[in-house]
Design an enzyme around this catalytic site. Structure first.
Site, PDB file in Angstrom:
ATOM      1  N   ARG A  62       6.450  60.798 101.152  1.00  0.00           N
ATOM      2  CA  ARG A  62       5.104  61.120 100.680  1.00  0.00           C
ATOM      3  C   ARG A  62       5.086  61.527  99.207  1.00  0.00           C
ATOM      4  O   ARG A  62       4.225  62.313  98.785  1.00  0.00           O
ATOM      5  CB  ARG A  62       4.473  62.225 101.534  1.00  0.00           C
ATOM      6  CG  ARG A  62       4.290  61.851 102.995  1.00  0.00           C
ATOM      7  CD  ARG A  62       3.279  60.719 103.129  1.00  0.00           C
ATOM      8  NE  ARG A  62       2.883  60.520 104.502  1.00  0.00           N
ATOM      9  CZ  ARG A  62       1.770  60.999 105.041  1.00  0.00           C
ATOM     10  NH1 ARG A  62       0.942  61.697 104.310  1.00  0.00           N
ATOM     11  NH2 ARG A  62       1.482  60.760 106.279  1.00  0.00           N
ATOM     12  N   ASP A 104      -0.645  53.119 103.926  1.00  0.00           N
ATOM     13  CA  ASP A 104      -0.576  53.993 105.090  1.00  0.00           C
ATOM     14  C   ASP A 104      -0.055  53.191 106.274  1.00  0.00           C
ATOM     15  O   ASP A 104      -0.209  51.965 106.303  1.00  0.00           O
ATOM     16  CB  ASP A 104      -1.951  54.588 105.431  1.00  0.00           C
ATOM     17  CG  ASP A 104      -1.796  55.777 106.375  1.00  0.00           C
ATOM     18  OD1 ASP A 104      -1.470  56.877 105.904  1.00  0.00           O
ATOM     19  OD2 ASP A 104      -1.944  55.584 107.592  1.00  0.00           O
TER      20      ASP A 104
END
Ligand code: CP3
Length: 352
Positions: free
Chosen positions: A34, A83
């Protein structure tokens, strides 16, 4: 802000890719799950103007966000900004991010499973593949681009449950109530993610990673029957591509014997399992990636160094370690702590 960090990187095969092969490295490479996200002021700035789905659907903006962390820090890899749910949107699944994914019509019946369309990446998610091309072209020298997908069981959790959850009760009951339909859904997702990852590699991704964020929901028997099955089918289709394959299982401490059977180059380990323990179970044939607790970045600087060194010690002196967090970085993290983390790993492991 954008520094040219390429001068600091050794020539030849990128250090991250060498570590994936368990080859000798001049220092332990580091990247952060991330790393392209909300702890970065430049990401938040962009997000104040563009919503998340629009970011993932613009190849230019997704590539820009992918490169933000590698322009700010001397990281050893970039990961595509997207994503795990993006390819499912491409398959026609209606969902929103609030901020976690919320599926409008969760899959609860065998008929819904059989109606799920397949994924043709160039047709359904061309913007992702274009983002890969742009990010690859713009990445600093020596900084490979990692493509990724959600592992089939983790996608299954969101599709069946419909939203993030602690227990994912609807997904887990589906496994027991409709095991054959569950297997079919896992297999369809595996076929779709195999196609998706192969397309990312064709577009320029230099390593491919599967995120099994919800592995820890399952005991070893169900893990093998559903999650491992899905991961194995996805990865088997990618083996011949010649790019390193990475499998990350969050909550996988009791599943490592099963994970050892997977034909992958690198296993990502969460912060709960010391790397030395993982190494003993997984054997010498896999590189390890991990595993500092994301919460450790909130320690005072001297303490943070101590926690980083402990991870390096657990990893041992041999090749085949890629430093990372044990799960994704938290949005509240101080960007300076990330800078200190990367420098510490590089300095501490520089081969004299
Ligand atoms: O930097 C990177 O790692 C690349 C981008 C990336 C995102 N999501 C961007 C994102 C990656 C690799 C993911 C994977 C992902 N998405 C996973 C697997 C990894 C993990 O953390 O376990 C999962 C489970 C998801 C599903 C998801 N998407 C959740 C639960 C959320 C909300 C909460 C959160 O953790 O951020 C998202 C939204 C999301 N995906 C954001 C980002 C930057 C935040 C959206 C925003 O900007 O508002």
């Amino acid at each position: 802000m954008a520094r040219d960090l390429s001068v600091e990187r050794p020539p030849g095969e990128p250090v991250f890719l060498r570590a994936c092969r368990r080859a000798p490295v001049p220092y332990t490479p580091v990247w952060i799950m991330r790393q392209a996200g909300r702890y970065l002021p430049e990401y938040r700035e962009l997000r104040s103007k563009v919503d998340f789905v629009a970011l993932t659907r613009s190849a230019e903006l997704a590539a820009q966000v992918t490169l933000q962390p590698v322009q700010r820090y001397p990281l050893d890899a970039a990961i595509l900004f997207s994503d795990i749910m993006t390819p499912l949107q491409g398959m026609g699944i209606a969902l929103e991010f609030e901020p976690g994914p919320v599926v409008r019509e969760p899959i609860r019946t065998a008929a819904q499973v059989d109606a799920l369309p397949s994924l043709a990446p160039e047709r359904d998610v061309p913007f992702v593949l274009e983002a890969v091309r742009l990010a690859r072209a713009g990445a600093p020298r020596g900084v490979p681009l990692i493509g990724f997908a959600g592992a089939p069981f983790t996608l299954f959790c969101y599709l069946v449950c419909g939203r993030p959850s602690k227990e994912f009760a609807a997904a887990r009951t589906f496994l027991y109530a409709e095991p054959h339909a569950a297997e079919r859904l896992i297999d369809r997702l595996a076929a779709a993610m195999a196609a998706y990852l192969a397309a990312q590699a064709a577009a320029g991704a230099q390593a491919l990673m599967l995120f099994e964020s919800w592995a820890g929901l399952l005991g070893p028997r169900e893990y093998r029957r559903f999650a491992l099955r899905g991961a194995r089918r996805t990865l088997a289709a990618l083996r011949s591509l010649g790019v390193p394959l990475i499998y990350y299982a969050n909550g996988g401490a009791t599943l490592l014997e099963a994970i050892a059977e997977l034909d992958v180059d690198v296993v990502g380990i969460d912060w709960r399992t010391p790397l030395g323990v993982a190494r003993r179970i997984l054997g010498p044939g896999k590189a390890l990636q991990g595993n500092l607790d994301p919460a450790a970045l909130f320690a005072a600087p001297a303490e943070l160094e101590h926690h980083i060194d402990a991870v390096l010690e657990d990893a041992g002196p041999g090749p085949g370690h890629i430093f990372n967090l044990g799960h994704g970085i938290w949005p509240e993290t101080d960007p300076d702590a990330v800078a200190r983390l990367i420098d510490r790993v590089h300095q501490r492991t520089a081969r004299r």
